[in-house]
Design an enzyme around this catalytic site. Structure first.
Site, PDB file in Angstrom:
ATOM      1  N   TYR A 165       8.731  -3.859  -4.008  1.00 45.11           N
ATOM      2  CA  TYR A 165       6.772  -3.915  -3.639  1.00 45.11           C
ATOM      3  C   TYR A 165       6.701  -4.474  -2.765  1.00 45.11           C
ATOM      4  O   TYR A 165       5.492  -5.663  -1.559  1.00 45.11           O
ATOM      5  CB  TYR A 165       7.011  -4.678  -4.848  1.00 45.11           C
ATOM      6  CG  TYR A 165       5.655  -4.963  -5.092  1.00 45.11           C
ATOM      7  CD1 TYR A 165       4.379  -4.527  -5.212  1.00 45.11           C
ATOM      8  CD2 TYR A 165       5.019  -6.042  -5.031  1.00 45.11           C
ATOM      9  CE1 TYR A 165       2.662  -4.892  -4.862  1.00 45.11           C
ATOM     10  CE2 TYR A 165       3.783  -7.356  -5.511  1.00 45.11           C
ATOM     11  CZ  TYR A 165       2.647  -5.959  -5.072  1.00 45.11           C
ATOM     12  OH  TYR A 165       1.646  -6.526  -5.852  1.00 45.11           O
TER      13      TYR A 165
HETATM   14  N1  LIG Z   1      -3.236  -7.141 -11.375  1.00 47.29           N
HETATM   15  C1  LIG Z   1      -2.143  -8.412 -11.100  1.00 47.29           C
HETATM   16  O1  LIG Z   1      -2.223  -9.272 -11.394  1.00 47.29           O
HETATM   17  C2  LIG Z   1      -1.989  -8.297  -9.427  1.00 47.29           C
HETATM   18  C3  LIG Z   1      -1.095  -9.624  -8.875  1.00 47.29           C
HETATM   19  C4  LIG Z   1      -0.603  -9.510  -7.365  1.00 47.29           C
HETATM   20  C5  LIG Z   1      -1.365  -8.548  -7.170  1.00 47.29           C
HETATM   21  N2  LIG Z   1      -1.922  -7.872  -6.941  1.00 47.29           N
HETATM   22  C6  LIG Z   1      -2.505  -6.273  -5.870  1.00 47.29           C
HETATM   23  O2  LIG Z   1      -4.299  -6.573  -6.260  1.00 47.29           O
HETATM   24  C7  LIG Z   1      -4.571  -5.039  -6.397  1.00 47.29           C
HETATM   25  C8  LIG Z   1      -5.430  -4.643  -7.818  1.00 47.29           C
HETATM   26  O3  LIG Z   1      -4.155  -4.501  -8.591  1.00 47.29           O
HETATM   27  P1  LIG Z   1      -4.694  -3.859  -9.464  1.00 47.29           P
HETATM   28  O4  LIG Z   1      -3.259  -4.207 -10.920  1.00 47.29           O
HETATM   29  O5  LIG Z   1      -5.829  -4.106 -10.056  1.00 47.29           O
HETATM   30  O6  LIG Z   1      -4.315  -2.252 -10.003  1.00 47.29           O
HETATM   31  P2  LIG Z   1      -3.722  -0.978 -10.511  1.00 47.29           P
HETATM   32  O7  LIG Z   1      -4.614  -0.474 -11.946  1.00 47.29           O
HETATM   33  O8  LIG Z   1      -2.203  -1.609 -10.246  1.00 47.29           O
HETATM   34  O9  LIG Z   1      -4.115   0.902  -9.658  1.00 47.29           O
HETATM   35  C9  LIG Z   1      -5.670   0.508  -9.741  1.00 47.29           C
HETATM   36  C10 LIG Z   1      -6.247   2.139  -9.235  1.00 47.29           C
HETATM   37  O10 LIG Z   1      -5.576   2.074  -7.966  1.00 47.29           O
HETATM   38  C11 LIG Z   1      -5.542   3.759  -7.628  1.00 47.29           C
HETATM   39  N3  LIG Z   1      -4.906   4.110  -7.398  1.00 47.29           N
HETATM   40  C12 LIG Z   1      -3.706   3.961  -7.230  1.00 47.29           C
HETATM   41  N4  LIG Z   1      -2.909   4.122  -5.671  1.00 47.29           N
HETATM   42  C13 LIG Z   1      -3.532   5.676  -5.222  1.00 47.29           C
HETATM   43  C14 LIG Z   1      -3.638   6.169  -4.090  1.00 47.29           C
HETATM   44  N5  LIG Z   1      -2.833   6.338  -2.933  1.00 47.29           N
HETATM   45  N6  LIG Z   1      -5.046   6.121  -3.970  1.00 47.29           N
HETATM   46  C15 LIG Z   1      -6.136   6.355  -4.635  1.00 47.29           C
HETATM   47  N7  LIG Z   1      -6.370   5.291  -5.180  1.00 47.29           N
HETATM   48  C16 LIG Z   1      -4.634   5.098  -5.970  1.00 47.29           C
HETATM   49  C17 LIG Z   1      -4.701   3.793  -9.465  1.00 47.29           C
HETATM   50  O11 LIG Z   1      -6.150   4.954  -9.226  1.00 47.29           O
HETATM   51  P3  LIG Z   1      -5.291   6.474 -10.298  1.00 47.29           P
HETATM   52  O12 LIG Z   1      -5.108   5.972 -11.723  1.00 47.29           O
HETATM   53  O13 LIG Z   1      -6.822   7.324 -10.281  1.00 47.29           O
HETATM   54  O14 LIG Z   1      -4.434   6.927  -9.936  1.00 47.29           O
HETATM   55  C18 LIG Z   1      -5.001   3.196 -10.331  1.00 47.29           C
HETATM   56  O15 LIG Z   1      -6.449   3.378 -11.168  1.00 47.29           O
HETATM   57  C19 LIG Z   1      -2.928  -3.818  -5.885  1.00 47.29           C
HETATM   58  O16 LIG Z   1      -2.708  -4.022  -4.297  1.00 47.29           O
HETATM   59  C20 LIG Z   1      -2.153  -5.298  -5.607  1.00 47.29           C
HETATM   60  O17 LIG Z   1      -0.933  -5.277  -5.780  1.00 47.29           O
HETATM   61  C21 LIG Z   1      -2.190  -6.851  -8.198  1.00 47.29           C
END
Ligand SMILES: NC(=O)c1ccc[n+]([C@@H]2O[C@H](COP(=O)([O-])OP(=O)(O)OC[C@H]3O[C@@H](n4cnc5c(N)ncnc54)[C@H](OP(=O)(O)O)[C@@H]3O)[C@@H](O)[C@H]2O)c1
Length: 251
Positions: A165
């Protein structure tokens, strides 16, 4: 959907695409953009129902939004997505590359396929979408690209359980800075906004105060604030930054 003429395109509301806008941070970003007057394309990969909910939230608040299915780690899907965007909207004002799957796995269980998947999700998806977005944005000498990173990824460090990652996010950040330099002459900005540990994180810190100096998890509003700041007309000169929105996590 009605095709727009060049004249219509200029007069139409600004258009924003949010990858992975169906849940989590992506949904919050999409809703905020809808409230800010953007016509929002809410991208999802598999789960349409939550994407529909995002669209409903935007419409109920008086905004405009549609869902668009595409796996943004797959070049053919991205090509189709942008062909649709160009034909039906004729422009893209804002791209938020929010997609980025997470993986925590011991090195002795990690496979090359895992590393490939992380790279495609966190890095290639940003490359594919950004290069295609830039083609549309260049024509109008206007555009903002915001890539969602992760605070720790900026640091060169050994972290075996999350290496795949981190490496992918690191590559994405370096790519973003280079793209920012190249696109500046076209008045297109590229910035990275990095959460630390947000409320929807799969990782829950054991000791909040030591892991997050600010003493609380990140909220979606924290990320939205940073994004809206970067989208302000007055922020046109800010490009190639890595804005950490992490309450001191990762310092
Ligand atoms: N949450 C945190 O605490 C955190 C911390 C640091 C960084 N981040 C970053 O913030 C961003 C969002 O994180 P999150 O945790 O809110 O998201 P998430 O819940 O992991 O994912 C969000 C959505 O992205 C969609 N997705 C995944 N791969 C995809 C693809 N190849 N094409 C189209 N859609 C796709 C999925 O849709 P489907 O269900 O339809 O597959 C999923 O529902 C990411 O880049 C993550 O690395 C998050």
């Amino acid at each position: 959907m009605v095709k727009r003429t060049i004249k219509n395109v200029a007069a139409a509301p600004p258009v924003a695409l949010v990858t992975g806008g169906n849940v989590g941070i992506g949904r919050a970003i999409a809703v905020a953009l809808g409230q800010a007057g953007y016509e929002v394309l809410v991208n999802y990969r598999r789960r349409k129902q939550p994407a529909d909910l995002t669209v409903r939230q935007i419409r109920e608040a008086g905004g405009r939004a549609v869902t668009v299915r595409a796996d943004v780690s797959q070049p053919a899907d991205v090509q189709r997505l942008f062909a649709h965007l160009a034909a039906d909207y004729g422009k893209l004002d804002v791209l938020v590359n929010n997609v980025g799957d997470y993986l925590r796995k011991e090195f002795n269980r990690l496979t090359p396929a895992d590393v490939r998947r992380m790279t495609e999700s966190n890095y290639y998806s940003v490359v594919e979408c950004s290069l295609r977005a830039a083609q549309l944005m260049r024509k109008r000498k206007n555009g903002r690209i915001i890539n969602i990173g992760y605070v720790y990824a900026e640091r060169l460090q050994a972290n075996p359980r999350v290496a795949a990652y981190h490496c992918a996010k690191q590559a994405m950040i370096t790519f973003s800075l280079s793209l920012a330099k190249d696109l500046a002459r076209h008045k297109i900005t590229v910035n990275v906004v990095s959460p630390g540990i947000n409320v929807n994180s799969v990782e829950k810190p054991k000791t909040l105060k030591t892991e997050i100096p600010f003493g609380r998890l990140g909220r979606h509003e924290d990320i939205i604030n940073a994004m809206l700041f970067l989208l302000r007309p007055e922020s046109e000169y800010i490009t190639g930054t890595h804005l950490k929105v992490s309450g001191g996590h990762g310092l």
